[in-house]
Structures are given as structure tokens and as C-alpha cells.
Design a protein around this motif. Structure first.
Motif, PDB file in Angstrom:
ATOM      1  N   CYS A 177      -5.880   6.933   4.987  1.00 43.48           N
ATOM      2  CA  CYS A 177      -5.560   5.649   5.621  1.00 43.48           C
ATOM      3  C   CYS A 177      -4.640   4.767   4.771  1.00 43.48           C
ATOM      4  O   CYS A 177      -4.146   3.756   5.253  1.00 43.48           O
ATOM      5  CB  CYS A 177      -6.847   4.888   5.964  1.00 43.48           C
ATOM      6  SG  CYS A 177      -7.670   4.207   4.505  1.00 43.48           S
TER       7      CYS A 177
ATOM      8  N   CYS B 188     -13.034   6.800   4.940  1.00 45.94           N
ATOM      9  CA  CYS B 188     -12.455   8.004   5.548  1.00 45.94           C
ATOM     10  C   CYS B 188     -13.258   9.274   5.243  1.00 45.94           C
ATOM     11  O   CYS B 188     -12.977  10.328   5.809  1.00 45.94           O
ATOM     12  CB  CYS B 188     -11.027   8.200   5.068  1.00 45.94           C
ATOM     13  SG  CYS B 188      -9.905   6.905   5.613  1.00 45.94           S
TER      14      CYS B 188
ATOM     15  N   CYS C 257      -5.818   5.873  -0.741  1.00 50.13           N
ATOM     16  CA  CYS C 257      -6.475   6.874   0.090  1.00 50.13           C
ATOM     17  C   CYS C 257      -5.409   7.736   0.777  1.00 50.13           C
ATOM     18  O   CYS C 257      -4.452   7.210   1.358  1.00 50.13           O
ATOM     19  CB  CYS C 257      -7.331   6.161   1.136  1.00 50.13           C
ATOM     20  SG  CYS C 257      -7.954   7.262   2.425  1.00 50.13           S
TER      21      CYS C 257
ATOM     22  N   CYS D 196     -10.781   7.488   0.732  1.00 48.65           N
ATOM     23  CA  CYS D 196     -11.689   6.375   0.444  1.00 48.65           C
ATOM     24  C   CYS D 196     -13.038   6.593   1.131  1.00 48.65           C
ATOM     25  O   CYS D 196     -13.207   7.521   1.920  1.00 48.65           O
ATOM     26  CB  CYS D 196     -11.062   5.056   0.905  1.00 48.65           C
ATOM     27  SG  CYS D 196     -10.986   4.883   2.698  1.00 48.65           S
TER      28      CYS D 196
HETATM   29 ZN   LIG Z   1      -9.163   5.858   3.745  1.00 53.32          ZN
END
Ligand SMILES: [Zn+2]
Length: 248
Positions: free
Chosen positions: A156, A178, A153, A175
Motif C-alpha cells: 500500500c 496489509c 509497505c 505493513c
Molecule cells: Zn500496507
């Protein structure tokens, strides 16, 4: 005048004077060139059928001191997109325009050349067009180092699962945790599987992995955004192709 012979991909041509053309071509080992094809617009020109976009050809040209334009001596096509199906022909201008935009002047980029040549070969042998276009965009962006990670991701750093999305104002893949719900470009499991497969396959192997319509549209949208962000414009041929689809 030194004469050079090279393997090349024809990118585009434009008119010069009464009967000539300027040919933009990408050589395997000496970068992108612009050359004058004398008499190329005459009816019985020796260049006829040889200057279609993404034709693979052996070329010979003279380089003149202090001049940007070279003079073509011959263009001998070895593989032509003209043997591809009608659907595929609509895309040759798009492939050529993308390569042209990304090929640096007089700077060798053999990987870009090989990508373009492999697409011409795949078209000529009847590879499915839509997956081929998405594959080509993916690799072009990857070779420039601008394709976001398919593993982590971009926000994050967690591993990307089965799906991912590209937020509205960013060109990273994030992801599920997020992703602001329902915004940006969603890449389904099918779209992500296609990209992961494309990472390791040749254009000819694309027929082993079917690409459904909705996954293809997701990839088209993500790639259009990535290309737009990096070229800072939308390509003319991309717009034409989209409009063609709406008419059908
Ligand atoms: Zn993420």
C-alpha cells in the motif's frame, strides 16, 4: 603471456589431475577468475593454508590467450579466516558460496569485493558470527538491488512501522494492515531495528547491537526466501548450516 597482480578473495578450489587445484577467486579490479595452482595438493606445497574460502590474498597470475583458465604464479594470504573462532569457521563456506553465486564472470564488481573483504576482516577480529551472517546477506541482497524497502509497505506504500512481514508467496515487506494475519515471515521490531542499523554500520560495529535468537531466525528465514527467489535454488552450504543447528 601477460602477468597480472591483484588483491583477491579466494572462493573455492577443486582438484585437477594428480596434484593440482583449480582456484576460483574474486579480484578487486578484474572480476572472478579461475586459475590453476600447480602442485597445490602436494604435502609441502607453497599454497598450503592459502586457499581456504574467503582468504584475502595478493595473487599473481598469467592470462593465456583464448583460455578461460589462468595460471597462478603465487597466492600470498594477507588475512585468513583460519584465525577466526570455531563457530565462525562453519560459515566461511557459506560466505564464499554466496559471493561465488553472485559474482559475475570476468566483470568487475568492486562493491561485492569490498563486502567480502570486510567480512573476512570482521571474522578475523572476532566479530559475532550470527549478526555478521545476517548483515552479509542483507548487504549482498541490497547490492543486487533485490532487498525490499525497509521504509515503505510494498503493497500500500504506507510507512512501515515497528514490525513488518513478508507474505507467503511474495518477497516484499508489507505493513500490519496489509499482512494476512499469522502467515508468511514476520519481522519483529528487533529484526527491523537490526536491518536499519546494518544499513549504516560497518561489520565491526555489529557488536554494539545484540541480535536475539528469535529475531535472528526471522531474518534468516526472510533472507533464505529472498536468496532462493533470486538464485532460483537453495545453496548447499545454507542447508548444511541449518542441519548442523538442528543436531546441536
Ligand atoms: Zn500496507
Amino acid at each position: 603471456m601477460p602477468v597480472y597482480q591483484a588483491e583477491a578473495l579466494i572462493l573455492r578450489t577443486y582438484k585437477l589431475g594428480e596434484s593440482d587445484r583449480i582456484v576460483v577467486f574474486l579480484t578487486r579490479d578484474r572480476g572472478k577468475k579461475r586459475g590453476v595452482a600447480k602442485g597445490a595438493r602436494r604435502p609441502k606445497s607453497r599454497y598450503s593454508g592459502a586457499l581456504e574460502p574467503i582468504t584475502r590474498a595478493g595473487v599473481a597470475y598469467y592470462e593465456r590467450e583464448q583460455r578461460d583458465l589462468v595460471r597462478l604464479n603465487f597466492v600470498e594470504p594477507s588475512r585468513s579466516p583460519l584465525s577466526a573462532s570455531g563457530d565462525a569457521l562453519g560459515y566461511v563456506g557459506y560466505f564464499a558460496e554466496l559471493i561465488d553465486e553472485w559474482a559475475p564472470e570476468a566483470h568487475t564488481d568492486e562493491r561485492l569485493y569490498r563486502l567480502g573483504a570486510s567480512v573476512t576482516d570482521a571474522l578475523a577480529t572476532g566479530a559475532p558470527v550470527e549478526p555478521l551472517v545476517r548483515y552479509f546477506e542483507y548487504w549482498l541482497l541490497r547490492l543486487q538491488g533485490v532487498y525490499p524497502s525497509l521504509r515503505r509497505c510494498g503493497a500500500c506504500g504506507a510507512a512501515l512501522g515497528e514490525t513488518a512481514s513478508m507474505p507467503p508467496r511474495d518477497t516484499i515487506l508489507v505493513c500490519r494492515e496489509c499482512a494476512p494475519s499469522g502467515t508468511g515471515t514476520v519481522l519483529s521490531a528487533e529484526a527491523l531495528t537490526f536491518l536499519r542499523f546494518a544499513t549504516a554500520c560497518t561489520p565491526e560495529q555489529l557488536r554494539e547491537l545484540p541480535l536475539g535468537d528469535s529475531a535472528a531466525r526471522q531474518l534468516e528465514d526472510a533472507h533464505r526466501r529472498l536468496i532462493g527467489a533470486h538464485l532460483e535454488k537453495e545453496l548447499k552450504s545454507a542447508r548444511v548450516l541449518r542441519e548442523m543447528r538442528h543436531v546441536r
